[in-house]
Write an enzyme that holds these catalytic residues in place. Structure first.
Site, short mmCIF file in Angstrom:
data_model
loop_
_atom_site.label_atom_id
_atom_site.label_comp_id
_atom_site.label_asym_id
_atom_site.label_seq_id
_atom_site.Cartn_x
_atom_site.Cartn_y
_atom_site.Cartn_z
CB THR A 1 -35.57 -50.27 -13.02
OG1 THR A 1 -35.68 -50.03 -14.32
CG2 THR A 1 -36.78 -50.37 -12.40
CG HIS B 1 -42.64 -48.59 -14.54
ND1 HIS B 1 -43.34 -47.85 -15.27
CD2 HIS B 1 -42.75 -49.76 -14.75
CE1 HIS B 1 -43.80 -48.65 -16.35
NE2 HIS B 1 -43.40 -49.94 -15.86
CE1 TYR B 2 -36.68 -51.53 -18.83
CE2 TYR B 2 -36.20 -49.40 -19.91
CZ TYR B 2 -35.87 -50.93 -19.92
OH TYR B 2 -35.01 -51.45 -20.59
CB ALA B 3 -36.96 -44.07 -16.93
#
Length: 103
Positions: free
Chosen positions: A14, A10-12
């Site tokens: 964004t 999920h961080y990647a």
């Protein structure tokens, strides 16, 4: 850029969104004389990582995944921002500098 497989996908995702926003905003704001570019840092040695694991463990593990085998320092990323903000670079628009230690 590498998708965050096995560690915070999920961080990647964004970060991909920010690349798209950089291009879109650069096209939208250029008529107002506003130049938009981005900097995509890789692994940077900051207290952020201590939230997920003891600093030494994560720092050592993540540094091993870079081509230079070390994390960037915040000032090294700041140099990219300064570079993009310099006046002679007014023709670089909608680009993202990938400052990711070869990851």
């Amino acid at each position: 850029m590498i998708g965050g497989a096995g560690e915070r996908i999920h961080y990647a995702a964004t970060k991909g969104t920010l690349d798209t926003m950089t291009i879109g905003m650069s096209r939208e704001f250029i008529e107002y004389g506003i130049i938009v570019n981005g900097v995509a840092p890789g692994f940077v040695d900051t207290p952020f990582h201590e939230k997920f694991a003891p600093k030494d463990d994560r720092l050592k593990r993540m540094s091993a995944t870079t081509s230079i085998k070390m994390a960037a320092k915040p000032m090294e990323v700041a140099v990219c921002v300064t570079f993009l903000a310099s006046d002679p670079l007014k023709y670089i628009v909608g680009e993202t500098i990938n400052a990711s230690e070869g990851r």
